[in-house]
Scaffold this active site. Structure first.
Site, mmCIF file in Angstrom:
data_model
loop_
_atom_site.group_PDB
_atom_site.id
_atom_site.type_symbol
_atom_site.label_atom_id
_atom_site.label_comp_id
_atom_site.label_asym_id
_atom_site.label_seq_id
_atom_site.Cartn_x
_atom_site.Cartn_y
_atom_site.Cartn_z
ATOM 1 C CG HIS A 66 -1.896 1.066 1.321
ATOM 2 N ND1 HIS A 66 -2.852 1.124 2.310
ATOM 3 C CD2 HIS A 66 -2.112 2.151 0.538
ATOM 4 C CE1 HIS A 66 -3.609 2.200 2.128
ATOM 5 N NE2 HIS A 66 -3.161 2.847 1.065
ATOM 6 N NE ARG A 72 0.297 6.019 7.995
ATOM 7 C CZ ARG A 72 -0.935 5.954 8.492
ATOM 8 N NH1 ARG A 72 -1.319 4.873 9.138
ATOM 9 N NH2 ARG A 72 -1.767 6.951 8.370
ATOM 10 C CD GLU A 119 -3.501 -3.168 0.125
ATOM 11 O OE1 GLU A 119 -3.209 -2.320 0.985
ATOM 12 O OE2 GLU A 119 -3.715 -4.346 0.396
ATOM 13 C CB THR A 144 -7.371 0.182 5.019
ATOM 14 O OG1 THR A 144 -6.072 0.325 4.462
ATOM 15 C CG2 THR A 144 -8.405 0.672 4.054
ATOM 16 C CD GLU A 177 -8.184 -7.193 -0.631
ATOM 17 O OE1 GLU A 177 -7.500 -6.867 -1.624
ATOM 18 O OE2 GLU A 177 -7.705 -7.290 0.520
ATOM 19 C CG HIS A 226 -8.153 -5.069 6.983
ATOM 20 N ND1 HIS A 226 -7.269 -4.126 6.520
ATOM 21 C CD2 HIS A 226 -8.383 -4.766 8.273
ATOM 22 C CE1 HIS A 226 -7.001 -3.277 7.497
ATOM 23 N NE2 HIS A 226 -7.652 -3.645 8.564
HETATM 24 N N1 PXP Z 1 -6.063 -5.991 1.911
HETATM 25 C C1 PXP Z 1 -6.179 -4.644 1.951
HETATM 26 C C2 PXP Z 1 -6.947 -3.960 0.885
HETATM 27 C C3 PXP Z 1 -5.541 -3.901 2.961
HETATM 28 O O1 PXP Z 1 -5.672 -2.560 3.001
HETATM 29 C C4 PXP Z 1 -4.772 -4.586 3.926
HETATM 30 C C5 PXP Z 1 -4.041 -3.806 4.987
HETATM 31 O O2 PXP Z 1 -3.077 -3.000 4.400
HETATM 32 C C6 PXP Z 1 -4.667 -5.983 3.825
HETATM 33 C C7 PXP Z 1 -5.346 -6.658 2.833
HETATM 34 C C8 PXP Z 1 -3.844 -6.781 4.804
HETATM 35 O O3 PXP Z 1 -4.371 -6.646 6.078
HETATM 36 P P1 PXP Z 1 -3.604 -7.246 7.343
HETATM 37 O O4 PXP Z 1 -2.277 -6.557 7.416
HETATM 38 O O5 PXP Z 1 -4.505 -6.944 8.482
HETATM 39 O O6 PXP Z 1 -3.431 -8.721 7.080
#
Ligand code: PXP
Length: 234
Positions: free
Chosen positions: A43, A49, A70, A101, A148, A188
């Site tokens: 991302h 950051r 992302e 996010t 997603e 996520h």
């Molecule tokens: N998918 C998306 C769209 C996300 O924004 C994130 C977090 O950056 C993730 C997956 C991965 O999430 P986690 O780090 O909680 O596994």
């Protein structure tokens, strides 16, 4: 069998804590790929950051699987995507004050030209949204190739009744995404405890997981790291 995208943002977060050169996210991507990752997810936040522009450029040159970028739906990010050409762009909501996010992207018709521009560059477009049937229909109208499903709400639940209801909501969403001809992705907050129930649905084609994998790696690697330093100071 579903594909696994590894989100390596958290490796960059540790590096940025010192603004130094380690740990190197490019190395993390290589290790992830050598151990079965089907995709590397990053991302590039507007405030930079964690992942930096230089990381994205190097990842594009070095990764051998797929690169999923992302990003916020802004003209600056579209220009970067057009130049880097990741395999997929996942549009996510972004607020500077948030820790990560929070919540899915609210789709609006204003996204249409932006989605077209990304697709014209030969990049697959995915949108990160709540498992909401109306939003999924709208994603199809906007021409996105994948959806997603935001699993953050599911990941935070511990009440059984609510959990069952959320799993059902995710399943219904996944069925509609698939029926609409889009790829079914989820991510996520997924970890070693909560991912299995989703895998059992047998409909999600790709998972993007970051925090729990990097967290576990700290502990699976800590003993060796301490041992090696002890040899040096002995
Ligand atoms: N998918 C998306 C769209 C996300 O924004 C994130 C977090 O950056 C993730 C997956 C991965 O999430 P986690 O780090 O909680 O596994």
């Amino acid at each position: 069998m579903a594909d696994l995208g590894i989100n390596i943002d958290h490796v960059a977060t540790i590096r940025q804590a010192r603004m130094g050169i380690e740990p190197e996210p490019i190395q993390a991507a290589a290790i992830a790929e050598q151990n079965g990752a089907d995709q590397i997810t990053v991302h590039l936040r507007e405030d930079r950051r964690h992942i930096q522009d230089r990381d994205l450029e190097l990842l594009r040159k070095t990764i051998q699987t797929k690169l999923n970028l992302e990003m916020a739906a802004t003209p600056e990010m579209v220009t970067i995507a057009q130049s880097i050409k990741p395999d997929t762009v996942t549009l996510v909501p972004e607020k500077r004050e948030e820790l990560t996010t929070e919540g899915g992207l609210k789709l609006t018709k204003e996204l249409l030209p932006l989605i077209r521009e990304i697709k014209e560059a030969g990049i697959e477009v995915s949108v990160f949204i709540e498992p909401d049937l109306e939003m999924i229909k709208f994603a199809k109208e906007l021409g996105t190739d994948a959806v997603e499903i935001h699993t953050g709400y599911y990941a935070n639940l511990n009440n059984n009744k609510e959990l069952e209801s959320e799993i059902n909501r995710i399943y219904e969403a996944a069925k509609l995404i698939k029926k609409s001809g889009m790829r079914v992705v989820a991510g996520h907050g997924l970890n070693y405890h909560n991912v299995q129930r989703l895998v059992d649905l047998d409909i999600i084609e790709e998972y993007n997981i970051g925090h729990s994998i990097i967290s576990r790696a700290v502990f699976t690697g800590l003993a060796e790291a301490v041992f090696s330093m002890k040899q040096l100071v002995f």
